[in-house]
Design an enzyme around this catalytic site. Structure first.
Site, mmCIF file in Angstrom:
data_model
loop_
_atom_site.group_PDB
_atom_site.id
_atom_site.type_symbol
_atom_site.label_atom_id
_atom_site.label_comp_id
_atom_site.label_asym_id
_atom_site.label_seq_id
_atom_site.Cartn_x
_atom_site.Cartn_y
_atom_site.Cartn_z
ATOM 1 N N ASP A 206 67.106 -55.444 33.158
ATOM 2 C CA ASP A 206 68.170 -54.508 32.795
ATOM 3 C C ASP A 206 68.239 -54.404 31.276
ATOM 4 O OD1 ASP A 206 70.443 -56.506 31.760
ATOM 5 O OD2 ASP A 206 69.491 -57.388 33.521
ATOM 6 N N ASP A 208 71.093 -54.983 29.624
ATOM 7 C CA ASP A 208 72.368 -55.588 29.278
ATOM 8 C C ASP A 208 73.398 -54.458 29.151
ATOM 9 O OD1 ASP A 208 73.361 -58.266 29.035
ATOM 10 O OD2 ASP A 208 73.874 -57.828 26.970
#
Length: 282
Positions: A206, A208
């Site tokens: 991801d 973040d």
């Protein structure tokens, strides 16, 4: 013997032959799971799932000391690990592999040493990953996978299990760090104290929360961790197949000159607990 500690998304061993399970008891309790031992390209490999069966240990609660000590007891001298991480850089999207060479420690509630209790050890830790192992994993990444990958970078290790706040994520991004996760510490510190070479393949799951208004979700992390699994295993398998038989680094005598407590002042109880680690120095 070469150790492999599997992180989120990697709960079973590489394609090992003649496997067996070893239940190991350590002075620091039981490890996350029995250790799976087998052969790969003629090399003996010991596999440990960091979070245990069914991912039952949080990043804080994982028995890091028992895990590393169990591998030491089995004769492991080099550890390859994997981590699921968030990206702090635009150019490191999900499904990228990163071989970090630095760590920034933001943990709060973990025991980062085998020592204490009347025995003080000051371990140099300027380069937290074995440089030779980082180079070897980077070379394996070049040759074993078509996945986007980067050698070098700083892994920010947070306590968890919550993901970062937006302020924290933006701060770490502004520092120029590359990836963020929850399990590099204390594993890397303990491996150094155990005089074991240690390096990791981190799989980005991801961005973040610095990049957009959206939250990081567990579903996103798990989906990308699953997609990263094959690439990570391919890299680790290639690294094991091509691993030199002998170590050419300083990890094997990292404890030399670090013990700051006179031998006669160390209690028998403490001495017994750390005998495997420091026996030759006492």
């Amino acid at each position: 013997m070469i150790g492999f500690i599997g992180g989120s998304g990697i709960y079973d061993a590489l394609p090992l032959e003649n496997t067996r399970e070893e239940r190991v008891t350590t002075p620091f309790g039981d490890p996350s799971a029995p250790v799976t031992i087998g052969k790969l390209a003629g090399k003996e490999v010991a596999f440990m799932p960091r979070h245990g069966p069914n991912h039952r240990h949080t990043p804080t609660e994982a028995p890091y000391r028992a895990n590393v000590h169990a591998l030491k007891q089995l004769g492991v001298k080099r550890i390859l690990a994997s981590n699921a991480v968030g990206s702090l850089r635009e150019e490191l999207p999900p499904q990228t592999l990163v071989i970090p060479d630095q760590i920034f420690d933001r943990t709060k509630h973990r025991t980062p040493t085998f020592f204490g209790d009347g025995m003080v050890v000051h371990m140099p830790f300027a380069d937290p990953y074995c440089p030779h192992m980082v180079s070897h994993l980077s070379d394996a990444s070049d040759k074993a996978t078509d996945a986007n990958h980067q050698s070098g970078g700083t892994y920010v290790c947070i306590e968890g299990p919550q993901y970062s706040t937006r302020a924290e994520s933006e701060f770490y991004c502004a520092q120029g760090f590359e990836i963020i996760g929850m399990t590099a510490i204390p594993e890397a510190k303990l491996a150094r104290e155990a005089e074991m070479c240690y390096a990791t393949v981190a799989g980005v799951t991801d961005y973040d929360v610095w990049k957009s208004d959206s939250e990081v979700t567990l579903q996103e992390v798990l989906e990308n961790a699953a997609k990263n699994e094959k690439s990570i295993k391919d890299v680790v398998e290639h690294a094991i197949r091509t691993m030199p038989d002998e170590r050419d680094c300083d990890c094997g005598h990292a404890l030399e000159g670090t013990i700051n407590t006179p031998t006669e002042a160390i209690s028998d109880e403490t001495r017994e607990r750390v005998e495997l680690l420091v026996g030759e120095y006492l």
